[in-house]
Design a protein around this motif. Sequence first.
Motif, mmCIF file in Angstrom:
data_model
loop_
_atom_site.group_PDB
_atom_site.id
_atom_site.type_symbol
_atom_site.label_atom_id
_atom_site.label_comp_id
_atom_site.label_asym_id
_atom_site.label_seq_id
_atom_site.Cartn_x
_atom_site.Cartn_y
_atom_site.Cartn_z
ATOM 1 N N GLU A 38 0.814 -1.219 0.000
ATOM 2 C CA GLU A 38 0.000 0.000 0.000
ATOM 3 C C GLU A 38 0.846 1.267 0.000
ATOM 4 O O GLU A 38 0.428 2.292 -0.538
ATOM 5 N N SER A 39 2.000 1.203 0.624
ATOM 6 C CA SER A 39 2.872 2.376 0.649
ATOM 7 C C SER A 39 4.065 2.239 -0.303
ATOM 8 O O SER A 39 4.608 3.244 -0.759
ATOM 9 N N HIS A 287 -4.527 -0.046 6.972
ATOM 10 C CA HIS A 287 -3.744 0.525 5.893
ATOM 11 C C HIS A 287 -4.446 1.692 5.220
ATOM 12 O O HIS A 287 -3.886 2.758 5.063
ATOM 13 N N LEU A 288 -5.683 1.498 4.800
ATOM 14 C CA LEU A 288 -6.390 2.544 4.069
ATOM 15 C C LEU A 288 -6.572 3.778 4.930
ATOM 16 O O LEU A 288 -6.349 4.904 4.464
ATOM 17 N N ARG A 289 -6.951 3.591 6.165
ATOM 18 C CA ARG A 289 -7.173 4.735 7.048
ATOM 19 C C ARG A 289 -5.887 5.529 7.250
ATOM 20 O O ARG A 289 -5.894 6.764 7.242
ATOM 21 N N THR A 290 -4.787 4.824 7.426
ATOM 22 C CA THR A 290 -3.520 5.510 7.640
ATOM 23 C C THR A 290 -3.057 6.234 6.389
ATOM 24 O O THR A 290 -2.565 7.364 6.455
ATOM 25 N N LEU A 291 -3.229 5.613 5.236
ATOM 26 C CA LEU A 291 -2.835 6.257 3.992
ATOM 27 C C LEU A 291 -3.659 7.510 3.720
ATOM 28 O O LEU A 291 -3.137 8.522 3.240
ATOM 29 N N LEU A 292 -4.938 7.441 4.035
ATOM 30 C CA LEU A 292 -5.776 8.635 3.888
ATOM 31 C C LEU A 292 -5.324 9.739 4.839
ATOM 32 O O LEU A 292 -5.305 10.919 4.482
#
Length: 353
Positions: A38-39, A287-292
């Motif tokens: 994701e990153s 993952h998604l929450r942190t990337l946002l």
Amino acid sequence: MPITSVRDHRLDITKGVLICLVVLGHLLEGMNNWKVPESRVPLTIIYAFHMPAFAFLAGITTKPTNLVRRVGPLLVLLVLFQIAYYWTVQLLGLKRTFALDTPFWILWFLFALACWTMLTPVMARFPKASTTVVIAAALMAITVPWIGYPYSAARMLAFLPFFTVGFLYGKRILAWTAAATWPLKCALSAGSVVAIVVLLRAQLTPRWFYGSASAEALNAGQLEAVVVRSGLMVGAAVLTVTLLAFLPNRKTIWATVGRRSLSVYLLHGFFVLTFSASLARMFDAGHLRTLLLVAVLAVGTVTICAAPGLDSMLRKISTAPFAQPKSAGIGAQQGATTLAPAGEPVTRRSLRR
């Protein structure tokens, strides 16, 4: 005749896009998770070309004259922010090392740009030979174990070809990309996609992109290291040209950010250092929450650092020791220093030279 200026807004827009990618990349790196897809995907794309592109743009707007007034402000900023980052690290209790012979973290670009600028008279005098030599130096430097972080020597050599090409041929490349037809744009896009896919499948360690490690430090053979660096240079060139080919030559919000890229470049590191520990702890939460969250922090950081007045204040502080008396008139204004790692207005003052 009055002095007029013609600004290629694509330079400003490119600076704006790149400096936003820099902030996003550094915040993503704060999670210390290149191994997480994701990153890793956005990090690979960003690091594949953002610093080569900045070096290229810096070369376009650098002139081989008034070297003291061009290099001096860079060194002033280097000293001031070396001190500022040292005390920030101490206050935050971070485990970051400082050395008198090595610019701290992001500040390496200031020192490199100062050194590159000092070489421009030679580049202007011997353009073909300079291009050949700097490319060879960039490829050979990775095979030398003792060229590394001290004085940012490894990075300086690794990205010098992009600065040199920008200085010598950048304006021609800008004109060529501005006139790019859709078939050419499609071909460049295809080349960029191929470059990104190859990099993602290669699973290179991040240190390959930094330009600061030798083949020995990367656990690679010398021939392998030269081949990989050659591929990275070609990929960065394709991605940079592709970006330029698609950008419009008009004022946009990206252009505004680009004109203030110096303040974003120098100040965003304080936000990254402050948030990095928290981001590393929060990544496992989702993952998604942190990337946002990282994306939101990147936008906020750029907005704050690009606030009106900050960029001009930093420029005034850095150029104050080298300012000429007002009586110098127009001639003094013509020697203005390019501080940010990208383009400034192109002055149409003596086209008959």
